[in-house]
Design a protein around this motif. Structure first.
Motif, short mmCIF file in Angstrom:
data_model
loop_
_atom_site.label_atom_id
_atom_site.label_comp_id
_atom_site.label_asym_id
_atom_site.label_seq_id
_atom_site.Cartn_x
_atom_site.Cartn_y
_atom_site.Cartn_z
N PHE A 187 0.85 -1.19 0.00
CA PHE A 187 0.00 0.00 0.00
C PHE A 187 0.89 1.24 0.00
O PHE A 187 1.88 1.31 0.74
CB PHE A 187 -0.89 0.02 1.25
N VAL A 188 0.58 2.18 -0.86
CA VAL A 188 1.30 3.46 -0.91
C VAL A 188 0.28 4.57 -0.77
O VAL A 188 -0.65 4.66 -1.57
CB VAL A 188 2.08 3.62 -2.24
N ARG A 189 0.49 5.43 0.30
CA ARG A 189 -0.47 6.53 0.52
C ARG A 189 -0.20 7.63 -0.50
O ARG A 189 0.95 8.03 -0.71
CB ARG A 189 -0.32 7.07 1.94
N ASP A 190 -1.24 8.10 -1.15
CA ASP A 190 -1.08 9.15 -2.14
C ASP A 190 -1.67 10.48 -1.67
O ASP A 190 -1.66 11.45 -2.42
CB ASP A 190 -1.72 8.74 -3.46
N THR A 191 -2.17 10.58 -0.43
CA THR A 191 -2.68 11.85 0.11
C THR A 191 -2.16 12.02 1.53
O THR A 191 -1.89 11.04 2.23
CB THR A 191 -4.22 11.86 0.15
N MET A 192 -2.00 13.29 1.96
CA MET A 192 -1.52 13.59 3.30
C MET A 192 -2.67 13.51 4.30
O MET A 192 -3.79 13.96 4.04
CB MET A 192 -0.93 15.01 3.35
N LEU A 193 -2.39 12.93 5.46
CA LEU A 193 -3.38 12.89 6.53
C LEU A 193 -3.45 14.24 7.23
O LEU A 193 -2.45 14.95 7.31
CB LEU A 193 -3.01 11.82 7.55
#
Length: 439
Positions: free
Chosen positions: A11-17
């Motif tokens: 899994f690669v996050r593409d948006t900032m939390l």
């Protein structure tokens, strides 16, 4: 290559939390306590023991300090109040002594109808310090009032003819005029020396007859007060402020003289500094009190407070010179070489480049010397002058207050703490303003 990456990374996050607040246990007083007081089990144990000790101290002291004895007129009356409240004969502080004798602790034996004069002198002292301590917030022209304040304060405290402080001011006018006229004819140092000699002749020979003559024509003055009526904090502040104001410029001259290449000047400065530092202040005060009169012409009336001021100032100047010499020694050689490369002479280099940096470095030591000098003014009680401690002993000699100790010393200590803590806080403010951590 891209297929390998897709298979190894699930899994690669593409948006900032969105940002979250830090845990409550790491911020605020809770976080500070955990990191400073309870970071380890040793710190936790020491913190708990310290809190228990402080609580036990407050449990014993607060009831003693809050004793309702403000209206008592004697120690016996205080004890009767304790007995009436069921606290026993020594259950609290006897604050009645402060209510009844605070004016004596503040003003000594100064005439009560003239208290407005030392109070006004103290208020004007704060006004005069404004252009020096807070130059950025005070009009520049106020410095003229700061220069006139010493003469005004002496006249307010001692009283007498207004023409005597004016005659003293004329001595400085003589120095300025002589320097301005002669500096175009001879070298500036010799012109300044000539002006100083003329001023000394004026002060010692002509000033008193001039003031007396003018006063006989235009009698302007206020009621005179003798030095033996000075006492309490007024005496301590008078001696301390004079020593603080005079010791800094004298210390700068001594520090420069000790680093001078002129052998005679260096020998005189080193001899003076080492002699004063090698003799206790009490010895110098005894010299001012008794031995100095032996060397003066018969019939000479040299004021005792003036003698003490001179000795305390000389004592503080020797220590101040060493503090400033430390600041001068801390400067890198490149600063001196930079001043030489600009073509500045010795005094221009000291005034524009060297001394501002040396004083900036020496601020903690200078303020520590000021605080020490102010506290050392209590030593004048050794020569029978009524400083706050001397007056406390005199008050306890009264049968009404015989047996009262802590109340007087707590009051005296609190007033000294206010003055010394104020000087310490100003030192910290000045260090932050000048950024003494960055040279």
């Amino acid at each position: 290559m891209s297929d390998t990456h897709a298979e190894s990374v699930l899994f690669v996050r593409d948006t900032m939390l969105p940002e979250k607040e830090p845990p409550s246990s790491t911020v605020g007083i809770m976080g500070w306590s955990r990191s400073n007081l309870f970071s380890t089990w040793v710190n936790s144990a020491l913190t708990i023991l310290s809190l228990l000790f402080i609580a036990m101290l407050l449990y014993r002291m607060v009831p003693w300090l809050l004793s309702p004895t403000w209206s008592a007129a004697s120690l016996t009356e205080c004890r009767e109040m304790f007995a009436a409240t069921g606290e026993g004969g020594h259950g609290g502080a006897c604050w009645g002594v402060i209510r009844e004798r605070w004016q004596q602790l503040m003003f000594g034996f100064y005439p009560s109808d003239l208290y407005w004069r030392p109070v006004l002198a103290l208020v004007l002292l704060f006004v005069a310090l404004g252009p020096i301590l807070f130059a950025a917030y005070v009009p520049v022209k106020m410095i003229w009032f700061s220069m006139l304040y010493p003469f005004l304060a002496v006249w307010l405290l001692w009283g007498g003819s207004i023409w005597m402080p004016i005659a003293a001011i004329l001595g400085f006018v003589i120095v300025a005029v002589a320097f301005r006229v002669l500096s175009s004819l001879i070298i500036p140092a010799l012109a300044l020396l000539t002006g100083v000699v003329l001023a000394v002749l004026w002060w010692t020979v002509l000033a008193a007859p001039f003031a007396g003559g003018v006063h006989s024509i235009i009698p302007l003055g206020i009621e005179a007060v003798q030095s033996r009526e000075f006492g309490g904090f007024m005496l301590s502040i008078t001696i301390g402020v004079t020593a603080i104001m005079c010791s800094l410029p004298i210390g700068i001259v001594l520090a420069l003289g000790r680093r001078s290449d002129l052998l005679l000047v260096k020998a005189i400065c080193v001899g003076f500094i080492e002699f004063i530092r090698g003799v206790p202040l009490i010895t110098l005060l005894f010299v001012a009190s008794t031995l100095l009169n032996i060397f003066l012409p018969p019939g000479t009336n040299f004021d005792i407070i003036l003698r003490v001021m001179i000795m305390v100032t000389l004592f503080a100047s020797a220590y101040m010179a060493e503090v400033i010499r430390g600041g001068l020694a801390a400067l890198p050689t490149g600063q001196y070489e930079g001043a030489d490369s600009l073509g500045l002479d010795y005094w221009q280099a000291q005034r524009l480049i060297i001394m501002p940096q040396a004083l900036k470095i020496s601020i903690p030591g200078i303020v520590s010397t000021f605080i020490g000098v102010f506290k050392d003014t209590t030593l004048v009680s050794i020569i029978s002058m009524f400083d706050p401690l001397g007056l406390a002993n005199a008050i306890r000699a009264d049968t009404a207050w015989n047996g009262v100790y802590w109340e007087l010393f707590i009051f005296i200590g609190a007033v000294f703490f206010i003055f010394c803590f104020s000087m310490s806080r100003y030192s910290m403010y000045l260090e932050r303003k000048l950024q003494t951590g960055h040279r």
